[in-house]
Write an enzyme that holds these catalytic residues in place. Structure first.
Site, PDB file in Angstrom:
ATOM      1  N   ASP A 320     -33.257  24.586  15.207  1.00  0.00           N
ATOM      2  CA  ASP A 320     -33.903  24.608  16.526  1.00  0.00           C
ATOM      3  C   ASP A 320     -33.484  23.420  17.399  1.00  0.00           C
ATOM      4  O   ASP A 320     -34.214  22.996  18.284  1.00  0.00           O
ATOM      5  CB  ASP A 320     -35.425  24.606  16.370  1.00  0.00           C
ATOM      6  N   TYR A 341     -34.538  12.638  18.941  1.00  0.00           N
ATOM      7  CA  TYR A 341     -35.938  12.956  18.671  1.00  0.00           C
ATOM      8  C   TYR A 341     -36.018  14.398  18.195  1.00  0.00           C
ATOM      9  O   TYR A 341     -35.025  15.128  18.185  1.00  0.00           O
ATOM     10  CB  TYR A 341     -36.793  12.745  19.932  1.00  0.00           C
ATOM     11  N   ASP A 342     -37.188  14.829  17.769  1.00  0.00           N
ATOM     12  CA  ASP A 342     -37.424  16.210  17.314  1.00  0.00           C
ATOM     13  C   ASP A 342     -36.435  16.639  16.227  1.00  0.00           C
ATOM     14  O   ASP A 342     -35.915  17.765  16.248  1.00  0.00           O
ATOM     15  CB  ASP A 342     -37.358  17.181  18.494  1.00  0.00           C
TER      16      ASP A 342
END
Length: 449
Positions: A320, A341-342
């Site tokens: 993702d 990030y993420d």
């Protein structure tokens, strides 16, 4: 010239940067930078699509602002609380725009952003209160505090912006009412029970990247005792001087904003991944991401950062990794890659699709990325294939050296550690496979690509 029906002013700390106009009936936006801002030698544009000295059309302004707003359930909550439609970008940014991603505050036209409000005691959040609010999320949104919606950063997950002059686990936390600005983003476990131990998952992946010398944001786990991921905002810097503690805002934009694309285009297959919809690939792709180097001030360094970011997603199984997960600092000279990030190992959740958000070559299936796909990716993105081999080898060696140690040295609970150990196992296998196919990719004749 006729005044727009609705207006907002854009402020950077106490400086008036621009005025934004909006005509709702024809969905028309306008933006004009102030003369003072344009004449400043340190001034910068909001994004490449909204330049300082050229008139900008309506669509890029709307797309830029839309990308600042939350998505999915978070957007539903915010829109409902504000009494506006989810499609009402102007109404949402007017309500939420004082604490967005990046440097700027959106204020009603005529409001003086240079004047600090009368100082009141900051609103502190205790761990006990935070724990209570996390438990009430189904009936009382985490984004709403004291009758005011406070979530104004993009993304699907529940988040809370807080100010802490230090680690949130050690320093008091406050709601970031101006002149305070948030220093951390808090992300509790998702409401969706199909995503267990997401906090530990993201914490491990981010910590592993940091251990490998990769530019990941600093994270920690805050326990209320429920696990909450605390992410230090890299678009904020806390200063302590004679006037006390204050927060400097830094301007960043994500790859959708840098590409002048709406948030719905964050996936390369922006229409969908089933049937004929999969043929449309107009969203943010890896070649499009690398194409943003045209605006970069450090092209070689940022090319390397993008390459490492793309390869690390394959190693941890983050299918993702999309166009809103890569950001840039913005300055007068152009763009500069921001910390990561993420980072999440999505493959640990088999009930969700593992199609890649961005293809390597023409391959969206993580398990089917072979030598040709990797060589095709390098060709399309202008990457030297020997550099590709060196970076895959560097990743392999780093994962083998550090992954198990990171898993064992962090304060994970037994159930969390079980998931983290699965990520370690996957990353070790994937890093080894990736290095092997990169060597094969380096030997494919260019005329076959």
């Amino acid at each position: 010239m006729k005044q727009p029906t609705h207006q907002l002013s854009l402020w950077l700390h106490k400086r008036h940067v621009a005025d934004i106009g909006y005509e709702p009936l024809n969905e028309a936006w306008s933006l004009r930078y102030t003369d003072e801002w344009r004449e400043d030698l340190q001034a910068f544009a909001l994004s490449p699509a909204i330049p300082l000295n050229t008139e900008c059309s309506s669509a890029p302004i709307r797309r830029f602002i839309e990308n600042l707003l939350p998505e999915g359930r978070a957007l539903d909550i915010v829109a409902s609380a504000q009494g506006v439609a989810k499609s009402n970008v102007y109404g949402l940014i007017r309500a939420l725009g004082t604490e967005t991603t990046g440097a700027f505050r959106f204020l009603p036209h005529g409001e003086d952003g240079s004047t600090e409000p009368a100082r009141i005691r900051p609103r502190e959040i205790t761990l006990a209160e935070l724990d209570e609010r996390i438990g009430e999320r189904e009936s009382r949104p985490l984004a709403e505090w004291d009758g005011k919606v406070r979530m104004s950063v993009a993304g699907y997950q529940d988040k809370l912006l807080v100010y802490a002059n230090g680690e949130p686990s050690e320093a008091p936390m406050f709601l970031p009412d101006f002149p305070l600005a948030s220093t951390h983003i808090l992300k509790p476990e998702p409401v969706d029970a199909r995503l267990p131990h997401m906090v530990a998952n993201e914490h491990f992946c981010m910590t592993l990247a940091k251990r490998l010398g990769l530019p990941a944001a600093i994270v920690s786990i805050l326990r209320t005792p429920r696990p909450v991921l605390a992410i230090a905002r890299f678009d904020r810097t806390t200063h302590n001087d004679t006037s006390g503690a204050w927060v400097e805002r830094k301007h960043i934009i994500d790859a959708c904003q840098a590409s002048d694309l709406p948030a719905a285009y964050k996936y390369e297959r922006n229409i969908g991944s089933v049937g004929e919809a999969a043929l449309y690939r107009d969203g943010v792709s890896l070649p499009r991401l690398f194409g943003l180097l045209a605006h970069a001030t450090r092209k070689a360094a940022d090319r390397l950062a993008m390459l490492r970011w793309a390869l690390f997603q394959l190693v941890i199984g983050n299918s993702d990794a999309h166009g809103k997960n890569f950001s840039f600092f913005v300055n007068r000279s152009g763009l500069q890659a921001a910390p990561w990030y993420d980072l999440v190992s999505v493959v640990q959740y088999p009930q969700f699709s593992h199609d890649l958000a961005m293809a390597f070559g023409d391959e969206f299936n993580l398990d089917q990325i072979k030598a040709f796909s990797l060589a095709d990716f390098a060709q399309r993105c202008g990457i030297d294939r020997q550099l590709l081999v060196r970076e895959c080898r560097r990743l392999r060696d780093g994962v083998w050296q550090h992954a198990a140690d990171v898993a064992n040295s962090q304060p994970y609970l037994p159930e969390e550690r079980e998931l983290v150990n699965k990520i370690v196992e996957f990353a070790l296998s994937q890093a080894h496979r990736l290095e092997a196919i990169s060597r094969e990719a380096s030997r494919i004749p260019p005329n076959l690509l």
